[in-house]
Design a protein around this motif. Structure first.
Motif, PDB file in Angstrom:
ATOM      1  N   PHE A 355       0.826  -1.206   0.000  1.00 14.24           N
ATOM      2  CA  PHE A 355       0.000   0.000   0.000  1.00 14.24           C
ATOM      3  C   PHE A 355       0.863   1.260   0.000  1.00 14.24           C
ATOM      4  O   PHE A 355       0.522   2.267  -0.613  1.00 14.24           O
ATOM      5  CB  PHE A 355      -0.849  -0.079   1.278  1.00 14.24           C
ATOM      6  CG  PHE A 355      -1.800   1.043   1.489  1.00 14.24           C
ATOM      7  CD1 PHE A 355      -2.992   1.101   0.779  1.00 14.24           C
ATOM      8  CD2 PHE A 355      -1.525   2.025   2.425  1.00 14.24           C
ATOM      9  CE1 PHE A 355      -3.879   2.129   0.985  1.00 14.24           C
ATOM     10  CE2 PHE A 355      -2.417   3.061   2.639  1.00 14.24           C
ATOM     11  CZ  PHE A 355      -3.593   3.110   1.918  1.00 14.24           C
ATOM     12  N   ASP A 356       1.985   1.199   0.705  1.00 12.42           N
ATOM     13  CA  ASP A 356       2.837   2.381   0.893  1.00 12.42           C
ATOM     14  C   ASP A 356       4.250   1.876   1.161  1.00 12.42           C
ATOM     15  O   ASP A 356       4.423   0.832   1.794  1.00 12.42           O
ATOM     16  CB  ASP A 356       2.308   3.170   2.108  1.00 12.42           C
ATOM     17  CG  ASP A 356       3.063   4.467   2.386  1.00 12.42           C
ATOM     18  OD1 ASP A 356       2.590   5.519   1.921  1.00 12.42           O
ATOM     19  OD2 ASP A 356       4.099   4.426   3.064  1.00 12.42           O
ATOM     20  N   VAL A 357       5.276   2.582   0.652  1.00 16.65           N
ATOM     21  CA  VAL A 357       6.662   2.183   0.951  1.00 16.65           C
ATOM     22  C   VAL A 357       7.472   3.407   1.362  1.00 16.65           C
ATOM     23  O   VAL A 357       7.209   4.524   0.911  1.00 16.65           O
ATOM     24  CB  VAL A 357       7.352   1.485  -0.259  1.00 16.65           C
ATOM     25  CG1 VAL A 357       6.693   0.161  -0.585  1.00 16.65           C
ATOM     26  CG2 VAL A 357       7.376   2.373  -1.491  1.00 16.65           C
ATOM     27  N   SER A 358       8.475   3.180   2.210  1.00 18.09           N
ATOM     28  CA  SER A 358       9.294   4.294   2.694  1.00 18.09           C
ATOM     29  C   SER A 358      10.184   4.813   1.576  1.00 18.09           C
ATOM     30  O   SER A 358      10.559   4.068   0.664  1.00 18.09           O
ATOM     31  CB  SER A 358      10.164   3.837   3.868  1.00 18.09           C
ATOM     32  OG  SER A 358      11.110   2.888   3.418  1.00 18.09           O
ATOM     33  N   THR A 359      10.521   6.084   1.649  1.00 15.08           N
ATOM     34  CA  THR A 359      11.410   6.680   0.655  1.00 15.08           C
ATOM     35  C   THR A 359      12.861   6.301   0.948  1.00 15.08           C
ATOM     36  O   THR A 359      13.631   6.017   0.043  1.00 15.08           O
ATOM     37  CB  THR A 359      11.236   8.216   0.664  1.00 15.08           C
ATOM     38  OG1 THR A 359       9.891   8.493   0.249  1.00 15.08           O
ATOM     39  CG2 THR A 359      12.197   8.915  -0.267  1.00 15.08           C
ATOM     40  N   ASN A 360      13.198   6.265   2.208  1.00 12.21           N
ATOM     41  CA  ASN A 360      14.582   5.995   2.602  1.00 12.21           C
ATOM     42  C   ASN A 360      14.829   4.483   2.693  1.00 12.21           C
ATOM     43  O   ASN A 360      14.076   3.770   3.353  1.00 12.21           O
ATOM     44  CB  ASN A 360      14.846   6.657   3.964  1.00 12.21           C
ATOM     45  CG  ASN A 360      16.323   6.772   4.252  1.00 12.21           C
ATOM     46  OD1 ASN A 360      17.138   6.079   3.660  1.00 12.21           O
ATOM     47  ND2 ASN A 360      16.670   7.643   5.184  1.00 12.21           N
TER      48      ASN A 360
END
Ligand SMILES: [Zn+2]
Length: 381
Positions: A355-360
């Motif tokens: 659904f969502d993933v971290s940028t870092n």
């Protein structure tokens, strides 16, 4: 039709510099309904500014007769947050001075309105519209105490002054749209309140929504809607169904620090379509679109946090479908104990999709890595 442009003073800084808000108002022939749209409350979530800019362009092409009511648009509604940087990155979710989340500071009338039973009894004889007008007046009187406090010699902290500005612009609206995005990288979705509002969700042309069956507390959309939901419920208790013409939306359009053109287009088209559905825009030859939207409970979204420090690799991309036990990502983990680096695999607890993933991609132990939405969607391959 040209908008009225109003510049509002927000804060003065120690240096003598000042922050302002700039409001764009389109006023139709009648002023029977009000729509309030703002963007960029969280500093890194800039996508809504492009949406509002395109809406201003679109609304400027309309005739006054095509707008029934008024539309207020407030882009870059949080200049302090928007300008905040940590090295190259925009953060701007938390006020760096007091640590508060900019979207958990709002004044919630529902929490202090203790005479609701009395109000219901006194207003049973009126029609829905008059009841809403009376309730709004009561809410405005309670809210005006906030301004009294700000104007006292003892004053009020910055977050109270800030929320007063935004809520005094939006409190009397019928429909409120607060445009956000993920702080990281995410699909487009919206937050929807349960009840009548669920029927309107499909007009935004967004595929997914989170049903707000629990509250985070003092968010902008909640602070607007909770008093009206409480009012509706109280009337229902005495056997009266009132038609409260109020809706509050948070649109989450894609990723942080980006204005993804597809997300912008979805935002613009969805808002126009919704406003046509609500009878605010009267566009000739416009065919209304409604699409299937999958509404899930907040409990269906599970955040995954790094079990140890290291670097993320081989992570599944957004929207990838997974089954329980499938590998989601790996952590390349280094040590200072004389061993070789190791690769740790992290697997899905449940079926769902990314659904969502971290940028870092660099994580300390306990840092956020991704979120899974635990529903099975056949078309998400
Ligand atoms: Zn946000």
């Amino acid at each position: 039709m040209k908008p009225t442009i109003e510049t509002l003073n927000l804060f003065k800084l120690a240096s003598g510099d000042e922050f302002f808000l700039q409001l764009y108002q389109f006023i139709g022939k009648k002023r029977n309904k009000k729509v309030y749209i703002q963007s960029n409350l969280h500093g890194s979530e800039i996508v809504g500014n492009a949406v509002i800019s395109q809406l201003i362009d679109f609304l400027s092409t309309l005739k006054k007769s095509e707008l029934e009511g008024e539309i207020w648009l407030l882009p870059v509604c949080n200049p302090l947050g928007t300008n905040q940087r940590n090295h190259f990155f925009s953060s701007g979710r938390f006020n760096s001075y007091d640590g508060k989340d900019w979207n958990r500071i709002f004044w919630d009338y529902e929490k202090i309105c203790h005479n609701l039973d009395e109000f219901v009894q006194e207003n049973l004889k009126f029609d829905s519209l008059t009841i809403q007008e009376n309730f709004l007046q009561q809410q405005k009187i309670a809210f005006s105490k906030q301004l009294e406090k700000i104007n006292h010699p003892s004053g009020a902290p910055l977050f109270e002054q800030y929320r007063y500005q935004l809520q005094s612009l939006s409190m009397d609206a019928n429909y409120v749209i607060d445009i956000h995005s993920s702080s990281n990288q995410c699909i487009d979705y919206l937050f929807c309140f349960p009840g009548e509002q669920e029927n309107s969700a499909k007009y935004f042309q967004i595929d997914y929504g989170i049903l707000m069956d629990t509250y985070d507390g003092d968010a902008f959309d909640e602070a607007f809607m909770k008093p009206w939901l409480a009012l509706e419920k109280k009337f229902e208790k005495v056997g009266r169904k009132i038609n409260v013409d109020r809706e509050s939306w948070t649109l989450e359009l894609g990723s942080g620090m980006k204005m993804n053109p597809q997300s912008v287009t979805i935002g613009v088209k969805g808002i126009i379509n919704y406003l046509v559905k609500k009878g605010v825009l009267k566009l000739e030859h416009y065919s209304l679109i409604s699409n299937e939207i999958t509404l899930v409970s907040r409990q269906n979204i599970r955040n995954y946090y790094a079990p140890t420090g290291g670097m993320i690799q081989n992570r599944l991309s957004l929207k990838t479908r997974v089954q329980a036990g499938d590998k989601l990502y790996e952590i390349l983990s280094f040590n200072k104990r004389g061993y070789l680096p190791e690769v740790i695999q992290v697997c899905a607890e449940k079926d769902g999709f990314v659904f969502d993933v971290s940028t870092n991609y660099s994580v300390n132990q306990g840092d956020y890595v991704l979120a899974l939405c635990s529903i099975n969607l056949e078309h998400l391959c």
